[in-house]
Scaffold this active site. Structure first.
Site, PDB file in Angstrom:
ATOM      1  N   ASP A 118     -19.753  85.010 -26.094  1.00 12.64           N
ATOM      2  CA  ASP A 118     -18.973  83.796 -25.789  1.00 12.64           C
ATOM      3  C   ASP A 118     -18.921  83.399 -24.306  1.00 12.64           C
ATOM      4  O   ASP A 118     -17.835  83.072 -23.790  1.00 12.64           O
ATOM      5  CB  ASP A 118     -17.540  83.932 -26.339  1.00 12.64           C
TER       6      ASP A 118
ATOM      7  N   ASP B  26     -18.893  80.880 -29.681  1.00  9.91           N
ATOM      8  CA  ASP B  26     -17.713  80.393 -30.405  1.00  9.91           C
ATOM      9  C   ASP B  26     -17.991  78.918 -30.718  1.00  9.91           C
ATOM     10  O   ASP B  26     -18.308  78.137 -29.804  1.00  9.91           O
ATOM     11  CB  ASP B  26     -16.500  80.550 -29.473  1.00  9.91           C
TER      12      ASP B  26
ATOM     13  N   HIS C  34     -16.445  75.991 -33.037  1.00  7.76           N
ATOM     14  CA  HIS C  34     -15.420  75.533 -33.985  1.00  7.76           C
ATOM     15  C   HIS C  34     -15.588  74.064 -34.367  1.00  7.76           C
ATOM     16  O   HIS C  34     -15.866  73.216 -33.507  1.00  7.76           O
ATOM     17  CB  HIS C  34     -14.028  75.676 -33.357  1.00  7.76           C
TER      18      HIS C  34
ATOM     19  N   HIS D  57     -10.802  74.344 -28.197  1.00  8.61           N
ATOM     20  CA  HIS D  57     -11.849  74.920 -27.338  1.00  8.61           C
ATOM     21  C   HIS D  57     -13.128  75.104 -28.137  1.00  8.61           C
ATOM     22  O   HIS D  57     -13.079  75.224 -29.364  1.00  8.61           O
ATOM     23  CB  HIS D  57     -11.391  76.268 -26.761  1.00  8.61           C
TER      24      HIS D  57
ATOM     25  N   LYS E   4     -20.091  81.589 -34.429  1.00  7.10           N
ATOM     26  CA  LYS E   4     -18.947  82.110 -35.178  1.00  7.10           C
ATOM     27  C   LYS E   4     -17.765  81.157 -35.053  1.00  7.10           C
ATOM     28  O   LYS E   4     -17.738  80.333 -34.133  1.00  7.10           O
ATOM     29  CB  LYS E   4     -18.577  83.506 -34.665  1.00  7.10           C
TER      30      LYS E   4
ATOM     31  N   CYS F 215     -12.571  88.580 -27.892  1.00 10.23           N
ATOM     32  CA  CYS F 215     -13.827  88.594 -28.653  1.00 10.23           C
ATOM     33  C   CYS F 215     -14.730  89.768 -28.297  1.00 10.23           C
ATOM     34  O   CYS F 215     -15.419  90.305 -29.167  1.00 10.23           O
ATOM     35  CB  CYS F 215     -14.537  87.258 -28.527  1.00 10.23           C
TER      36      CYS F 215
HETATM   37  C1  VGL Z   1     -11.950  83.753 -27.914  1.00  8.65           C
HETATM   38  C2  VGL Z   1      -9.796  83.110 -28.352  1.00  8.65           C
HETATM   39  C3  VGL Z   1     -10.235  82.147 -29.238  1.00  8.65           C
HETATM   40  C4  VGL Z   1     -12.886  84.670 -27.152  1.00  8.65           C
HETATM   41  C5  VGL Z   1     -12.414  82.812 -28.791  1.00  8.65           C
HETATM   42  O1  VGL Z   1     -14.085  84.345 -27.043  1.00  8.65           O
HETATM   43  O2  VGL Z   1     -12.428  85.731 -26.670  1.00  8.65           O
HETATM   44  N1  VGL Z   1     -10.650  83.907 -27.702  1.00  8.65           N
HETATM   45  N2  VGL Z   1     -11.552  82.006 -29.443  1.00  8.65           N
HETATM   46 ZN    ZN Z   2     -12.273  80.384 -30.527  1.00 13.53          ZN
END
Ligand code: VGL
Ligand code: ZN
Length: 213
Positions: free
Chosen positions: A8, A46, A48, A81, A106, A151
């Site tokens: 990420d 990440d 979404h 995000h 993901k 993550c």
């Molecule tokens: C993450 C919170 C929400 C991360 C991803 O990459 O650590 N944290 N989504």
């Molecule tokens: Zn996230």
């Protein structure tokens, strides 16, 4: 076979991003250099949908960092995000992604969050990352990226559960909350995980030309 798994590293997790990690950008030169030591580099992203249920904006009267119950799991609500296709979800320009063989996305299911690169938070669906690594005969997984306490931690715990020898490269990660990094790293070590620094890698991996300390 050893794999480097980069978790990420996306604009929204860097200073100025929607879910910024303090000093998160400091890891980028470390991560660019680290890739020279590995034959196999894999990235998680990440990713979404705009109405993801982990976003506070998807729940009336809720604000970021509130905690709710979502489909039977405790869920921290985040600012919007890493929305699919946005610049916040993109990789920073300074992050060299050329060497990566695969990108595992993901968090695509709006009903459940996914901190680990291997499974969603309920362990309901797999990304098949473990099968991919096994298919490449990987035995050791080196993990680093953002956020160190979320993550990176959950990915590392699943990596251990999947039977990989698992390392977290500490100076290639940065936590959202420092206190949480300390407690999560203890949990990781208690389960057999190892924490290393990037500087020790060339010698540990027997890279020719590495300085012996
Ligand atoms: C993450 C919170 C929400 C991360 C991803 O990459 O650590 N944290 N989504
Ligand atoms: Zn996230």
């Amino acid at each position: 076979m050893k794999a480097l798994l980069l978790v990420d590293i996306q604009n929204d997790f860097l200073p100025g991003g929607a879910l910024e990690v303090p000093a998160g950008d400091k890891i980028i030169p470390v991560i660019n250099e680290l890739q020279n030591y590995f034959e196999l580099v894999v990235i998680t992203q990440d990713w979404h949908p705009p109405d993801h249920k982990s976003f506070a904006s998807s729940h009336v009267g809720k604000k970021p960092f509130d905690v709710i119950e979502l489909n039977g799991l405790q869920q921290t609500l985040w600012p919007d995000h890493c929305v699919q296709g946005t610049s916040g979800a993109s990789f920073p320009v300074a992050f060299n992604t050329n060497k990566a063989e695969a990108i595992f996305r993901k968090g695509t299911d709006p009903e459940i969050d996914s901190y680990s690169g291997f499974y969603d938070n309920g362990h309901r669906k797999s990304t098949c990352l473990a099968d991919y690594l096994r298919g490449k005969k990987v035995k050791e997984v080196y993990i680093t990226g953002l956020c160190g306490d979320i993550c990176v931690f959950y990915t590392a715990m699943d990596s251990l559960k999947e039977g990989f020898e698992t390392y977290i490269i500490e100076d290639g990660t940065c936590p959202l909350k420092k206190e949480d990094f300390i407690t999560t790293m203890q949990v990781f070590k208690d389960k057999g995980g190892m924490i290393i620094q990037s500087g020790s890698l060339p010698a540990a991996l027997n890279i020719v030309g590495a300085k012996t300390q």
